[in-house]
Design a protein around this motif. Structure first.
Motif, PDB file in Angstrom:
ATOM      1  N   LEU A 103      43.476  41.516  31.275  1.00 23.16           N
ATOM      2  CA  LEU A 103      43.354  42.704  30.421  1.00 23.16           C
ATOM      3  C   LEU A 103      43.380  42.335  28.942  1.00 23.16           C
ATOM      4  O   LEU A 103      43.021  43.145  28.098  1.00 23.16           O
ATOM      5  CB  LEU A 103      44.483  43.684  30.728  1.00 23.16           C
ATOM      6  N   GLY A 104      43.795  41.125  28.631  1.00 28.13           N
ATOM      7  CA  GLY A 104      43.806  40.687  27.246  1.00 28.13           C
ATOM      8  C   GLY A 104      42.526  40.005  26.815  1.00 28.13           C
ATOM      9  O   GLY A 104      42.385  39.615  25.656  1.00 28.13           O
ATOM     10  N   LEU A 105      41.589  39.870  27.733  1.00 24.63           N
ATOM     11  CA  LEU A 105      40.313  39.238  27.419  1.00 24.63           C
ATOM     12  C   LEU A 105      39.387  40.238  26.734  1.00 24.63           C
ATOM     13  O   LEU A 105      39.592  41.454  26.824  1.00 24.63           O
ATOM     14  CB  LEU A 105      39.665  38.713  28.702  1.00 24.63           C
ATOM     15  N   PRO A 106      38.358  39.745  26.028  1.00 24.63           N
ATOM     16  CA  PRO A 106      37.456  40.646  25.294  1.00 24.63           C
ATOM     17  C   PRO A 106      36.830  41.728  26.157  1.00 24.63           C
ATOM     18  O   PRO A 106      36.622  42.852  25.709  1.00 24.63           O
ATOM     19  CB  PRO A 106      36.394  39.687  24.738  1.00 24.63           C
ATOM     20  N   SER A 107      36.499  41.390  27.417  1.00 26.05           N
ATOM     21  CA  SER A 107      35.895  42.379  28.306  1.00 26.05           C
ATOM     22  C   SER A 107      36.788  42.593  29.528  1.00 26.05           C
ATOM     23  O   SER A 107      37.248  41.631  30.143  1.00 26.05           O
ATOM     24  CB  SER A 107      34.507  41.915  28.773  1.00 26.05           C
ATOM     25  N   PRO A 108      37.011  43.864  29.897  1.00 23.86           N
ATOM     26  CA  PRO A 108      37.853  44.157  31.069  1.00 23.86           C
ATOM     27  C   PRO A 108      37.064  44.218  32.372  1.00 23.86           C
ATOM     28  O   PRO A 108      37.607  44.596  33.406  1.00 23.86           O
ATOM     29  CB  PRO A 108      38.406  45.542  30.726  1.00 23.86           C
ATOM     30  N   GLN A 109      35.780  43.841  32.338  1.00 20.08           N
ATOM     31  CA  GLN A 109      34.917  44.032  33.498  1.00 20.08           C
ATOM     32  C   GLN A 109      35.418  43.307  34.742  1.00 20.08           C
ATOM     33  O   GLN A 109      35.361  43.841  35.849  1.00 20.08           O
ATOM     34  CB  GLN A 109      33.489  43.582  33.177  1.00 20.08           C
ATOM     35  N   ALA A 110      35.904  42.067  34.566  1.00 19.42           N
ATOM     36  CA  ALA A 110      36.388  41.313  35.722  1.00 19.42           C
ATOM     37  C   ALA A 110      37.598  41.995  36.345  1.00 19.42           C
ATOM     38  O   ALA A 110      37.717  42.085  37.576  1.00 19.42           O
ATOM     39  CB  ALA A 110      36.733  39.879  35.310  1.00 19.42           C
ATOM     40  N   PHE A 111      38.502  42.500  35.504  1.00 19.74           N
ATOM     41  CA  PHE A 111      39.679  43.212  36.002  1.00 19.74           C
ATOM     42  C   PHE A 111      39.253  44.465  36.770  1.00 19.74           C
ATOM     43  O   PHE A 111      39.758  44.730  37.868  1.00 19.74           O
ATOM     44  CB  PHE A 111      40.588  43.595  34.833  1.00 19.74           C
ATOM     45  N   ILE A 112      38.315  45.203  36.207  1.00 24.23           N
ATOM     46  CA  ILE A 112      37.836  46.430  36.855  1.00 24.23           C
ATOM     47  C   ILE A 112      37.187  46.114  38.199  1.00 24.23           C
ATOM     48  O   ILE A 112      37.401  46.824  39.191  1.00 24.23           O
ATOM     49  CB  ILE A 112      36.841  47.166  35.931  1.00 24.23           C
ATOM     50  N   GLN A 113      36.414  45.027  38.251  1.00 17.69           N
ATOM     51  CA  GLN A 113      35.777  44.634  39.502  1.00 17.69           C
ATOM     52  C   GLN A 113      36.816  44.267  40.562  1.00 17.69           C
ATOM     53  O   GLN A 113      36.664  44.616  41.740  1.00 17.69           O
ATOM     54  CB  GLN A 113      34.826  43.451  39.265  1.00 17.69           C
ATOM     55  N   CYS A 114      37.886  43.598  40.127  1.00 16.09           N
ATOM     56  CA  CYS A 114      38.959  43.235  41.062  1.00 16.09           C
ATOM     57  C   CYS A 114      39.662  44.485  41.588  1.00 16.09           C
ATOM     58  O   CYS A 114      40.070  44.535  42.761  1.00 16.09           O
ATOM     59  CB  CYS A 114      39.963  42.309  40.384  1.00 16.09           C
ATOM     60  N   MET A 115      39.799  45.497  40.740  1.00 16.79           N
ATOM     61  CA  MET A 115      40.396  46.759  41.202  1.00 16.79           C
ATOM     62  C   MET A 115      39.512  47.411  42.258  1.00 16.79           C
ATOM     63  O   MET A 115      40.006  47.984  43.231  1.00 16.79           O
ATOM     64  CB  MET A 115      40.594  47.713  40.017  1.00 16.79           C
ATOM     65  N   LYS A 116      38.189  47.286  42.083  1.00 11.93           N
ATOM     66  CA  LYS A 116      37.264  47.849  43.071  1.00 11.93           C
ATOM     67  C   LYS A 116      37.397  47.109  44.401  1.00 11.93           C
ATOM     68  O   LYS A 116      37.367  47.719  45.473  1.00 11.93           O
ATOM     69  CB  LYS A 116      35.826  47.758  42.553  1.00 11.93           C
ATOM     70  N   ILE A 117      37.542  45.784  44.320  1.00 13.92           N
ATOM     71  CA  ILE A 117      37.700  44.999  45.545  1.00 13.92           C
ATOM     72  C   ILE A 117      38.992  45.397  46.254  1.00 13.92           C
ATOM     73  O   ILE A 117      39.033  45.532  47.481  1.00 13.92           O
ATOM     74  CB  ILE A 117      37.712  43.488  45.222  1.00 13.92           C
TER      75      ILE A 117
ATOM     76  N   LEU B 264      41.963  30.951  41.568  1.00  9.80           N
ATOM     77  CA  LEU B 264      40.536  31.272  41.599  1.00  9.80           C
ATOM     78  C   LEU B 264      40.219  32.557  40.842  1.00  9.80           C
ATOM     79  O   LEU B 264      39.211  32.646  40.129  1.00  9.80           O
ATOM     80  CB  LEU B 264      40.068  31.376  43.050  1.00  9.80           C
ATOM     81  N   LEU B 265      41.090  33.554  40.958  1.00  9.39           N
ATOM     82  CA  LEU B 265      40.870  34.801  40.217  1.00  9.39           C
ATOM     83  C   LEU B 265      40.983  34.566  38.717  1.00  9.39           C
ATOM     84  O   LEU B 265      40.320  35.239  37.927  1.00  9.39           O
ATOM     85  CB  LEU B 265      41.876  35.856  40.664  1.00  9.39           C
ATOM     86  N   GLY B 266      41.829  33.609  38.327  1.00  7.24           N
ATOM     87  CA  GLY B 266      41.924  33.267  36.910  1.00  7.24           C
ATOM     88  C   GLY B 266      40.582  32.811  36.369  1.00  7.24           C
ATOM     89  O   GLY B 266      40.180  33.186  35.255  1.00  7.24           O
ATOM     90  N   TYR B 267      39.857  32.022  37.161  1.00  5.31           N
ATOM     91  CA  TYR B 267      38.526  31.578  36.741  1.00  5.31           C
ATOM     92  C   TYR B 267      37.506  32.707  36.858  1.00  5.31           C
ATOM     93  O   TYR B 267      36.584  32.807  36.042  1.00  5.31           O
ATOM     94  CB  TYR B 267      38.081  30.372  37.570  1.00  5.31           C
ATOM     95  N   TYR B 268      37.664  33.545  37.861  1.00  5.00           N
ATOM     96  CA  TYR B 268      36.734  34.657  38.016  1.00  5.00           C
ATOM     97  C   TYR B 268      36.796  35.605  36.826  1.00  5.00           C
ATOM     98  O   TYR B 268      35.787  36.225  36.456  1.00  5.00           O
ATOM     99  CB  TYR B 268      37.044  35.428  39.306  1.00  5.00           C
ATOM    100  N   CYS B 269      37.945  35.700  36.208  1.00  2.00           N
ATOM    101  CA  CYS B 269      38.116  36.617  35.082  1.00  2.00           C
ATOM    102  C   CYS B 269      37.703  36.010  33.744  1.00  2.00           C
ATOM    103  O   CYS B 269      37.725  36.694  32.721  1.00  2.00           O
ATOM    104  CB  CYS B 269      39.570  37.083  35.007  1.00  2.00           C
ATOM    105  N   LYS B 270      37.333  34.727  33.730  1.00  2.24           N
ATOM    106  CA  LYS B 270      36.902  34.102  32.485  1.00  2.24           C
ATOM    107  C   LYS B 270      35.414  34.311  32.263  1.00  2.24           C
ATOM    108  O   LYS B 270      34.716  34.902  33.093  1.00  2.24           O
ATOM    109  CB  LYS B 270      37.255  32.606  32.509  1.00  2.24           C
ATOM    110  N   ASP B 271      34.892  33.817  31.139  1.00  3.11           N
ATOM    111  CA  ASP B 271      33.513  34.137  30.768  1.00  3.11           C
ATOM    112  C   ASP B 271      32.497  33.069  31.134  1.00  3.11           C
ATOM    113  O   ASP B 271      31.316  33.209  30.840  1.00  3.11           O
ATOM    114  CB  ASP B 271      33.427  34.425  29.264  1.00  3.11           C
TER     115      ASP B 271
END
Length: 310
Positions: free
Chosen positions: A199-213, A150-157
């Protein structure tokens, strides 16, 4: 439900499975599959092993239906192999269903990997993963696999699939009576590589949001799971993500690879012969900075490095 009802064999329904094809009437097919779910819930133990069930494999094929209603009823019927019931009673049935949850996640991963372009069945795969996560115990491996998927999909665009993924993760947490932070911390080993790939995706926003969670910093997260993350990124060719990891940790890419050489070699040497050869060549390129990802040069003697890791 009385245990006597559990004596109905699923094999009795196989001759009638043609009804589920929907060739004559789609609504009849949907009702038939919906009815099958009730019998799966109370089937005898010998019929509940998903991997060996012809009926279960037929339901897997129906997950690819172009009709969403059919996909949903097929999903519910398939999940009946995994959901605990009050009438289960025997310990062997509980063990079978635990194995079925792991098998269902393997099926979901396989079907998703076969998707080469955006598909209508991706939402269904997310719903299956979410349902498996809800059915799992907090210590089950399948829970980690479901969360990772599920996180794999959450990190996609894809905005819609991202929303579905987060909705399912929240549902899993609520089902287990824990916060989303607690849930993800409980499965960090399972989700570490998935988040690193992001982290290899164009935007790191999803990764950053997961770190916040997770209530942690990117550097702390990567430091904690570096022995798992680097080998995974190397052998799967996620070079851009690997470079981002090095940047966050403030270390040159070749140095990062050399520092993790022991665990990377273990991962490589467990691969099939052809893949092992390709993986070893790629790793040599990375540690010699010959991949074009980094201009820094690191002199390293490969045979000596191998001996030092033995």
């Amino acid at each position: 439900m009385e245990n006597g009802y559990r004596g109905i064999s699923l094999r009795h329904w196989l001759p009638f499975w043609f009804i589920a094809s929907g060739k004559q009437n789609e609504s009849t097919a949907i009702r038939f599959v919906e009815g099958i779910r009730r019998f799966i819930r109370h089937a005898p133990a010998e019929d509940l092993v998903l991997r060996d069930s012809p009926l279960g494999q037929s339901l897997v094929r129906r997950l690819g239906s172009s009709n969403r209603d059919m996909r949903i009823v097929a999903m519910d019927a398939l999940l009946a192999f995994s959901r605990d019931e009050a009438s289960d009673g025997a310990e062997d049935i509980a063990e079978i269903k635990c194995s079925n949850r792991a098998e269902t996640m393997r099926i979901v991963l396989r079907l998703s990997n076969e998707i080469k372009e955006p598909s209508i069945i991706e939402e269904t795969m997310e719903l299956v993963a979410g349902s498996i996560g809800c059915a799992c115990g907090l210590r089950e491996e399948a829970l980690g696999n479901a969360a990772s998927f599920l996180l794999g999909y959450y990190c996609k665009d894809n905005v819609f699939l991202r929303a579905v993924a987060m909705e399912q993760l929240i549902s899993i947490a609520q089902t287990h009576g824990v916060s989303l932070t607690h849930l993800l911390r409980n499965v960090t080993k399972s989700i570490a590589c998935t988040l690193a790939v992001a982290l290899g995706l164009p935007s790191p926003q999803a990764f950053i949001q997961c770190m916040k969670i997770l209530e942690t910093s990117p550097r702390q997260f990567l430091d904690t799971h570096i022995d798992t993350i680097v080998p995974y990124l190397v052998v799967n060719g996620h070079d851009s993500a690997l470079r981002s990891v090095a940047e966050i940790l403030d270390v040159k890419l070749p140095v990062l690879c050399v520092n993790q050489a022991a665990v990377v070699f273990v991962k490589i040497f467990l691969m099939d012969d052809q893949l092992m050869h390709q993986g070893l060549l790629h790793f040599v390129e990375l540690i010699s900075a010959g991949s074009g990802l980094n201009s820094d040069q690191v002199e390293v003697n490969i045979p000596s490095l191998l001996r030092s890791c033995s």
